[in-house]
Design a protein around this motif. Structure first.
Motif, PDB file in Angstrom:
ATOM      1  N   ALA A  73       0.826  -1.206   0.000  1.00  0.00           N
ATOM      2  CA  ALA A  73       0.000   0.000   0.000  1.00  0.00           C
ATOM      3  C   ALA A  73       0.865   1.263   0.000  1.00  0.00           C
ATOM      4  CB  ALA A  73      -0.934  -0.010   1.212  1.00  0.00           C
ATOM      5  N   LEU A  74       2.036   1.179   0.629  1.00  0.00           N
ATOM      6  CA  LEU A  74       2.915   2.350   0.722  1.00  0.00           C
ATOM      7  C   LEU A  74       3.428   2.795  -0.647  1.00  0.00           C
ATOM      8  CD1 LEU A  74       5.074   1.367   3.829  1.00  0.00           C
ATOM      9  CD2 LEU A  74       3.140   2.944   3.748  1.00  0.00           C
ATOM     10  N   LYS A  75       3.340   1.901  -1.615  1.00  0.00           N
ATOM     11  CA  LYS A  75       3.860   2.215  -2.952  1.00  0.00           C
ATOM     12  C   LYS A  75       2.789   2.764  -3.881  1.00  0.00           C
ATOM     13  CE  LYS A  75       7.480  -1.371  -2.828  1.00  0.00           C
ATOM     14  NZ  LYS A  75       7.154  -2.021  -1.535  1.00  0.00           N
ATOM     15  N   GLN A  76       1.550   2.900  -3.399  1.00  0.00           N
ATOM     16  CA  GLN A  76       0.442   3.310  -4.262  1.00  0.00           C
ATOM     17  C   GLN A  76      -0.143   4.647  -3.802  1.00  0.00           C
ATOM     18  OE1 GLN A  76      -0.161   1.462  -6.875  1.00  0.00           O
ATOM     19  NE2 GLN A  76       1.253  -0.153  -6.231  1.00  0.00           N
ATOM     20  N   PRO A  77      -0.522   5.494  -4.772  1.00  0.00           N
ATOM     21  CA  PRO A  77      -1.058   6.809  -4.381  1.00  0.00           C
ATOM     22  C   PRO A  77      -2.328   6.718  -3.531  1.00  0.00           C
ATOM     23  CG  PRO A  77      -1.089   6.519  -6.789  1.00  0.00           C
ATOM     24  CD  PRO A  77      -0.367   5.336  -6.220  1.00  0.00           C
ATOM     25  N   ASP A  78      -3.105   5.625  -3.715  1.00  0.00           N
ATOM     26  CA  ASP A  78      -4.322   5.475  -2.908  1.00  0.00           C
ATOM     27  C   ASP A  78      -4.136   4.411  -1.837  1.00  0.00           C
ATOM     28  OD1 ASP A  78      -4.229   3.168  -4.392  1.00  0.00           O
ATOM     29  OD2 ASP A  78      -6.340   3.206  -4.982  1.00  0.00           O
ATOM     30  N   GLY A  79      -2.891   4.249  -1.381  1.00  0.00           N
ATOM     31  CA  GLY A  79      -2.591   3.146  -0.479  1.00  0.00           C
ATOM     32  C   GLY A  79      -2.999   3.355   0.968  1.00  0.00           C
ATOM     33  N   VAL A  80      -2.968   4.610   1.423  1.00  0.00           N
ATOM     34  CA  VAL A  80      -3.150   4.869   2.850  1.00  0.00           C
ATOM     35  C   VAL A  80      -4.116   6.035   3.057  1.00  0.00           C
ATOM     36  CG1 VAL A  80      -1.936   5.528   4.997  1.00  0.00           C
ATOM     37  CG2 VAL A  80      -0.825   3.977   3.359  1.00  0.00           C
ATOM     38  N   ALA A  81      -4.924   5.936   4.094  1.00  0.00           N
ATOM     39  CA  ALA A  81      -5.794   7.046   4.479  1.00  0.00           C
ATOM     40  C   ALA A  81      -5.529   7.352   5.947  1.00  0.00           C
ATOM     41  CB  ALA A  81      -7.266   6.690   4.276  1.00  0.00           C
ATOM     42  N   VAL A  82      -5.272   8.620   6.249  1.00  0.00           N
ATOM     43  CA  VAL A  82      -5.027   9.008   7.643  1.00  0.00           C
ATOM     44  C   VAL A  82      -6.080  10.011   8.075  1.00  0.00           C
ATOM     45  CG1 VAL A  82      -3.420  10.067   9.279  1.00  0.00           C
ATOM     46  CG2 VAL A  82      -2.535   8.606   7.443  1.00  0.00           C
ATOM     47  N   VAL A  83      -6.748   9.684   9.180  1.00  0.00           N
ATOM     48  CA  VAL A  83      -7.648  10.647   9.799  1.00  0.00           C
ATOM     49  C   VAL A  83      -6.822  11.433  10.811  1.00  0.00           C
ATOM     50  CG1 VAL A  83      -9.708  10.980  11.222  1.00  0.00           C
ATOM     51  CG2 VAL A  83      -9.658   9.155   9.505  1.00  0.00           C
ATOM     52  N   GLY A  84      -6.782  12.746  10.642  1.00  0.00           N
ATOM     53  CA  GLY A  84      -6.036  13.615  11.555  1.00  0.00           C
ATOM     54  C   GLY A  84      -6.994  14.354  12.466  1.00  0.00           C
ATOM     55  N   ILE A  85      -6.718  14.300  13.759  1.00  0.00           N
ATOM     56  CA  ILE A  85      -7.576  14.956  14.755  1.00  0.00           C
ATOM     57  C   ILE A  85      -6.718  15.876  15.606  1.00  0.00           C
ATOM     58  CG2 ILE A  85      -9.157  14.589  16.702  1.00  0.00           C
ATOM     59  CD1 ILE A  85      -9.622  11.738  15.554  1.00  0.00           C
ATOM     60  N   HIS A 135      -4.106  15.235  -1.018  1.00  0.00           N
ATOM     61  CA  HIS A 135      -3.179  14.123  -1.212  1.00  0.00           C
ATOM     62  C   HIS A 135      -1.799  14.512  -0.706  1.00  0.00           C
ATOM     63  CE1 HIS A 135      -0.663  11.072  -3.227  1.00  0.00           C
ATOM     64  NE2 HIS A 135      -1.695  10.319  -2.941  1.00  0.00           N
ATOM     65  N   GLY A 136      -1.249  13.710   0.190  1.00  0.00           N
ATOM     66  CA  GLY A 136       0.041  14.047   0.773  1.00  0.00           C
ATOM     67  C   GLY A 136       0.844  12.822   1.146  1.00  0.00           C
ATOM     68  N   SER A 137       1.651  12.987   2.182  1.00  0.00           N
ATOM     69  CA  SER A 137       2.629  11.961   2.524  1.00  0.00           C
ATOM     70  C   SER A 137       2.603  11.643   4.014  1.00  0.00           C
ATOM     71  CB  SER A 137       4.038  12.471   2.184  1.00  0.00           C
ATOM     72  OG  SER A 137       4.442  13.445   3.140  1.00  0.00           O
TER      73      SER A 137
END
Length: 262
Positions: free
Chosen positions: A134-146, A196-198
């Motif tokens: 997943a780390l290698k794909q643009p849609d690999g990870v979703a992060v909820v930031g609070i 979209h970020g990192s």
């Protein structure tokens, strides 16, 4: 190349990361400042939904850089879907970034406002096989930031995590952390910004759909102080407080931040 020991000190901090992790100088890095005037309201952004299994929580640990709670992600036990996402993303871990005092510590900044801390709930897209894939794909990870904001009333939500701090005081310490429903950490409002970020830590892979919640949750100054009692050094080393484990703002480079709200 040997894994370099990156951190947040002057000799190994964010200014140096790109020396070993060239992606840190990429075009889609996080965190960024969100300026309301540049944000685009997007009608097509629906609500997001999390269904988390409290039984998936496993351990809490101090890795010398953050405090992290790890979840079982072998199958779709705890998932995030909706919002800007296609399909279900599995919850893998949550962790925090915080400052040395209450007036800073968040990674993202909203119209110049810094919060005392920022909580990241890291999910990955199982269509890519495993987390590494997943780390290698643009849609690999979703992060909820609070965002965590210091207020008068200590919020019960953070209590469970903070109760364990004494058991993971030093780097490398890990403790069981069972029956925890991380959805208690969500604020009342589901409004969010997305872009979209990192990852904000090396190797800074650009695979993240960020879902930043507009409404912060409240913690007390005492609760923040508790977090700062963690040490970034091991058991038999001199105590060095684990504080200011946040990455400075990165250039937006033409990316559009969308909002689910007007």
């Amino acid at each position: 190349m040997a894994q370099s020991v990156w951190g947040y000190d002057s000799d190994n901090g964010p200014d140096h990361w790109h020396e070993n992790y060239p992606m840190a100088k990429g075009d889609k890095q996080s965190p960024i400042e969100i300026n309301s005037k540049d944000v685009r309201h997007d009608n097509s952004l629906g609500p997001w939904h999390a269904s988390y299994d409290p039984g998936a929580a496993k351990t809490i640990l101090n890795n010398g850089r953050t405090c992290r709670v790890v979840f079982d992600d072998m199958f779709d036990r705890s998932v995030l879907r909706g919002g800007p996402l296609t399909g279900a993303y599995r919850l893998r871990q949550l962790h925090l970034h915080w400052g040395s005092s209450d007036d800073h510590g968040s990674e993202h900044v909203i119209d110049g406002v810094k919060y005392a801390a920022e909580l990241h709930m890291v999910h990955w897209n199982p269509k890519h096989g495993n987390f590494a894939g997943a780390l290698k794909q643009p849609d690999g990870v979703a992060v909820v930031g609070i965002f965590l904001k210091v207020g008068k009333t200590p919020k019960p939500e953070m209590k469970r995590i903070l109760e364990e701090i004494d058991n993971i005081k030093t780097k490398g310490k890990e403790a069981p952390f069972q029956h925890f429903d991380p959805s208690i950490l969500f604020p009342k409002s589901r409004d969010y910004w997305t872009y979209h970020g990192s990852f904000t830590t090396p190797p800074c892979e650009e695979c993240i759909t960020w879902i930043l919640l507009r409404e912060p949750i409240e913690v007390s100054s005492d609760q923040m102080a508790k977090l700062r009692t963690l040490s970034k050094t091991g058991e038999n080393e001199p105590v060095k407080p684990l504080v200011d484990n946040w990455r400075p703002l990165q250039p937006v480079k033409g990316r559009i931040v969308r909002a689910s709200f007007k």
